[in-house]
Design a protein around this motif. Structure first.
Motif, mmCIF file in Angstrom:
data_model
loop_
_atom_site.group_PDB
_atom_site.id
_atom_site.type_symbol
_atom_site.label_atom_id
_atom_site.label_comp_id
_atom_site.label_asym_id
_atom_site.label_seq_id
_atom_site.Cartn_x
_atom_site.Cartn_y
_atom_site.Cartn_z
ATOM 1 N N SER A 39 0.816 -1.208 0.000
ATOM 2 C CA SER A 39 0.000 0.000 0.000
ATOM 3 C C SER A 39 0.852 1.262 0.000
ATOM 4 O O SER A 39 0.510 2.246 -0.633
ATOM 5 N N PHE A 40 1.963 1.235 0.744
ATOM 6 C CA PHE A 40 2.851 2.386 0.847
ATOM 7 C C PHE A 40 4.289 1.923 0.648
ATOM 8 O O PHE A 40 4.610 0.780 0.968
ATOM 9 N N PRO A 41 5.180 2.799 0.176
ATOM 10 C CA PRO A 41 6.589 2.417 0.090
ATOM 11 C C PRO A 41 7.123 2.024 1.471
ATOM 12 O O PRO A 41 6.633 2.494 2.495
ATOM 13 N N LEU A 60 3.903 8.860 7.309
ATOM 14 C CA LEU A 60 2.885 9.321 6.376
ATOM 15 C C LEU A 60 2.330 10.683 6.795
ATOM 16 O O LEU A 60 2.081 11.539 5.948
ATOM 17 N N VAL A 61 2.094 10.866 8.095
ATOM 18 C CA VAL A 61 1.564 12.122 8.633
ATOM 19 C C VAL A 61 2.224 12.365 9.981
ATOM 20 O O VAL A 61 2.288 11.465 10.811
ATOM 21 N N GLU A 62 2.723 13.564 10.182
ATOM 22 C CA GLU A 62 3.281 13.914 11.490
ATOM 23 C C GLU A 62 2.395 14.957 12.154
ATOM 24 O O GLU A 62 1.750 15.763 11.489
ATOM 25 N N SER A 65 -0.108 21.584 14.120
ATOM 26 C CA SER A 65 -0.955 22.409 14.980
ATOM 27 C C SER A 65 -2.453 22.125 14.787
ATOM 28 O O SER A 65 -3.263 22.551 15.593
ATOM 29 N N VAL A 66 -2.822 21.393 13.751
ATOM 30 C CA VAL A 66 -4.225 21.078 13.486
ATOM 31 C C VAL A 66 -4.558 19.632 13.852
ATOM 32 O O VAL A 66 -5.610 19.352 14.405
ATOM 33 N N HIS A 67 -3.636 18.709 13.560
ATOM 34 C CA HIS A 67 -3.894 17.277 13.728
ATOM 35 C C HIS A 67 -3.036 16.698 14.847
ATOM 36 O O HIS A 67 -1.816 16.679 14.748
ATOM 37 N N ASN A 68 -3.690 16.243 15.907
ATOM 38 C CA ASN A 68 -2.981 15.620 17.033
ATOM 39 C C ASN A 68 -2.852 14.118 16.791
ATOM 40 O O ASN A 68 -3.404 13.294 17.505
ATOM 41 N N VAL A 69 -2.117 13.781 15.741
ATOM 42 C CA VAL A 69 -1.962 12.394 15.330
ATOM 43 C C VAL A 69 -0.654 12.256 14.547
ATOM 44 O O VAL A 69 -0.218 13.212 13.912
ATOM 45 N N ASN A 70 -0.028 11.102 14.653
ATOM 46 C CA ASN A 70 1.039 10.781 13.717
ATOM 47 C C ASN A 70 0.740 9.408 13.148
ATOM 48 O O ASN A 70 0.151 8.564 13.815
ATOM 49 N N ILE A 71 1.092 9.228 11.878
ATOM 50 C CA ILE A 71 0.756 8.002 11.176
ATOM 51 C C ILE A 71 1.979 7.528 10.417
ATOM 52 O O ILE A 71 2.611 8.307 9.701
ATOM 53 N N GLY A 72 2.298 6.258 10.585
ATOM 54 C CA GLY A 72 3.431 5.693 9.867
ATOM 55 C C GLY A 72 3.140 4.273 9.430
ATOM 56 O O GLY A 72 2.465 3.517 10.131
ATOM 57 N N ALA A 73 3.632 3.916 8.256
ATOM 58 C CA ALA A 73 3.582 2.535 7.792
ATOM 59 C C ALA A 73 4.865 1.870 8.271
ATOM 60 O O ALA A 73 5.965 2.353 7.984
#
Length: 166
Positions: A39-41, A60-62, A65-73
């Motif tokens: 799905s992701f590299p 993928l996402v760190e 100031s808007v999103h209190n989330v981090n996302i990693g594959a």
């Protein structure tokens, strides 16, 4: 057969439509090739001491100031795993490939496979990784990062890791 000037014959039109449909429809080989892709590299190889074995991370996402989330594959080679750790704001794992293991402190090891969703409650010690014979990729979502991030603890021993085999 009656012909019309400046027009395509019915046969020619039919041939064009069939050919166009064949061009737009992927072959069975194309479908199998795409399903074999991840799905992701895979991302960068992890070189810190928070993991045992070969592990790759693609952020993928760190948090911002808007999103209190981090996302990693995260991709684990067979036998690779995290250290014991917990997330102050919790974590969600979405298994996208392979077979892996998940364990919360004091509970039995759970086998997780492609399609599994694991909710790791805030402040609960746990670890996750691949089985000894399979690789595993999951999307790790660090939730409520405004509360705090991961707290890394001791490595999962080989004895602890092998408990699922008993």
């Amino acid at each position: 057969m009656k012909t019309y000037p400046n027009s395509i014959s019915l046969f020619g039109l039919s041939l064009f439509i069939v050919t166009a449909c064949q061009l737009d429809s992927p072959s069975q080989a194309d479908v199998e090739h795409k399903s074999a892709q991840h799905s992701f590299p895979r991302g960068e190889k992890v070189t810190n001491n928070n993991f045992t074995g070969e592990v790759w991370l693609n952020y993928l996402v760190e948090t911002d100031s808007v999103h209190n989330v981090n996302i990693g594959a995260v991709t684990f080679a067979p036998g690779a795993r995290t250290n014991w750790h917990y997330h102050q704001g919790g974590q969600i794992l979405l298994v996208t490939e392979g077979r892996g293991l998940y364990q919360e402190k004091g509970k039995p090891i759970t086998v997780i496979e492609k399609g599994a969703v694991v909710k790791c409650p805030p402040d609960i010690e746990h670890w996750h990784g691949a089985t000894a014979s399979d690789s595993m990729t999951h999307v790790a979502i660090g939730t409520n990062t405004n509360v705090g991030g991961a707290i890394w603890l001791a490595p999962v021993t080989d004895e602890e890791y092998r408990q699922h085999e008993l």
